[in-house]
Design a protein around this motif. Sequence first.
Motif, PDB file in Angstrom:
ATOM      1  N   THR A 190      -1.584  -4.189  -5.230  1.00  9.16           N
ATOM      2  CA  THR A 190      -0.972  -2.923  -4.826  1.00  9.16           C
ATOM      3  C   THR A 190      -2.053  -1.878  -4.626  1.00  9.16           C
ATOM      4  OG1 THR A 190      -0.607  -2.345  -7.167  1.00  9.16           O
ATOM      5  CG2 THR A 190       1.233  -3.358  -5.985  1.00  9.16           C
ATOM      6  N   GLY A 191      -1.811  -0.986  -3.671  1.00  7.79           N
ATOM      7  CA  GLY A 191      -2.781   0.049  -3.360  1.00  7.79           C
ATOM      8  C   GLY A 191      -2.201   1.434  -3.531  1.00  7.79           C
ATOM      9  N   ALA A 192      -3.074   2.402  -3.713  1.00  8.36           N
ATOM     10  CA  ALA A 192      -2.669   3.795  -3.837  1.00  8.36           C
ATOM     11  C   ALA A 192      -2.341   4.357  -2.444  1.00  8.36           C
ATOM     12  CB  ALA A 192      -3.764   4.588  -4.544  1.00  8.36           C
ATOM     13  N   GLY A 193      -2.469   5.661  -2.277  1.00  8.22           N
ATOM     14  CA  GLY A 193      -1.977   6.302  -1.073  1.00  8.22           C
ATOM     15  C   GLY A 193      -2.789   6.056   0.186  1.00  8.22           C
ATOM     16  N   ARG A 246      -7.812   2.788  -6.810  1.00  9.50           N
ATOM     17  CA  ARG A 246      -7.579   2.609  -5.377  1.00  9.50           C
ATOM     18  C   ARG A 246      -6.686   1.407  -5.115  1.00  9.50           C
ATOM     19  NH1 ARG A 246      -8.228   6.457  -1.869  1.00  9.50           N
ATOM     20  NH2 ARG A 246      -9.403   5.335  -0.268  1.00  9.50           N
ATOM     21  N   PHE A 247      -6.813   0.389  -5.930  1.00  7.54           N
ATOM     22  CA  PHE A 247      -5.920  -0.762  -5.836  1.00  7.54           C
ATOM     23  C   PHE A 247      -5.897  -1.458  -7.189  1.00  7.54           C
ATOM     24  CE2 PHE A 247     -10.083  -2.123  -4.278  1.00  7.54           C
ATOM     25  CZ  PHE A 247     -10.349  -3.214  -5.100  1.00  7.54           C
ATOM     26  N   VAL A 248      -4.861  -2.263  -7.384  1.00 10.03           N
ATOM     27  CA  VAL A 248      -4.690  -3.015  -8.622  1.00 10.03           C
ATOM     28  C   VAL A 248      -4.336  -4.456  -8.267  1.00 10.03           C
ATOM     29  CG1 VAL A 248      -3.306  -3.303 -10.725  1.00 10.03           C
ATOM     30  CG2 VAL A 248      -3.948  -1.004  -9.948  1.00 10.03           C
ATOM     31  N   VAL A 262       0.854  -1.179   0.000  1.00  9.21           N
ATOM     32  CA  VAL A 262       0.000   0.000   0.000  1.00  9.21           C
ATOM     33  C   VAL A 262       0.889   1.227   0.000  1.00  9.21           C
ATOM     34  CG1 VAL A 262      -0.221   0.083   2.520  1.00  9.21           C
ATOM     35  CG2 VAL A 262      -1.961   1.182   1.090  1.00  9.21           C
ATOM     36  N   CYS A 263       0.425   2.265  -0.687  1.00 10.52           N
ATOM     37  CA  CYS A 263       1.129   3.536  -0.749  1.00 10.52           C
ATOM     38  C   CYS A 263       2.538   3.304  -1.308  1.00 10.52           C
ATOM     39  CB  CYS A 263       1.127   4.185   0.644  1.00 10.52           C
ATOM     40  SG  CYS A 263       1.391   5.964   0.650  1.00 10.52           S
ATOM     41  N   GLU A 264       3.539   4.059  -0.781  1.00  4.93           N
ATOM     42  CA  GLU A 264       4.880   3.929  -1.316  1.00  4.93           C
ATOM     43  C   GLU A 264       5.587   2.656  -0.863  1.00  4.93           C
ATOM     44  OE1 GLU A 264       3.829   5.763   1.500  1.00  4.93           O
ATOM     45  OE2 GLU A 264       4.946   7.591   1.065  1.00  4.93           O
TER      46      GLU A 264
END
Length: 215
Positions: free
Chosen positions: A154-157, A145-147, A102-104
């Motif tokens: 994987t997720g965004a911020g 929002r996620f992939v 998630v995030c970075e």
Amino acid sequence: MKIGIPVYDGVDMLDVAGPFEMFDWADFDVEIVAAKPGMKRFRNRGFPFEVAKSFAECTQYDAVWIPGGDPDALTEIINDPHRTYVQFLTRQATGAKYMCSVCEGAMLFAASGLLDDHWATTHWAFLECFPTLFPKVKVADGHPRFVLDRNRLTGAGISAGLDEALMLITLLGGTELARQVQQNTEYYPDPPVRSAIPAAPQCPLPGVKPPGSTR
């Protein structure tokens, strides 16, 4: 189901605490682990917390959840000559049903090579790090929002980790379990403001050595 969350000093609080809460409501067994046990501190003004288990003591997890954190912490982990963190990820990936970030945290994921030739996302401010540092990662269009690409999630911020956690619960425990978690956590977001995600800036990890780099 057993979930491992590998943390470090400077990790983002919500990247850890939010999904942990979701997984706990799903009755998953969640372990927070680190390269070395002991006290860690969340990013910026985050409070300290204790980690009881080291990477060396971990068993195989059904899923690994890689949180984001301070850019300096990410740089130190990626440039670690012993590759302690990324080797933990590659070991776990051999038996995990799903590997997630998630995030970075996607930067740590990508540094392990586990995102090569997979579609992925991350926090908007770090999207340019993929083509700059990890060109084998395929960047998802827009700002999902996620992939999910095969068994890579994987997720965004930051807050996207809550949506992504529900997706992982769906994958591991089914849709009905995820609905129960949504209800119990009353996760029906309705923010009082609206804003747009800006264009991605230059990669904020100038000190990271790209794979194969000698600099």
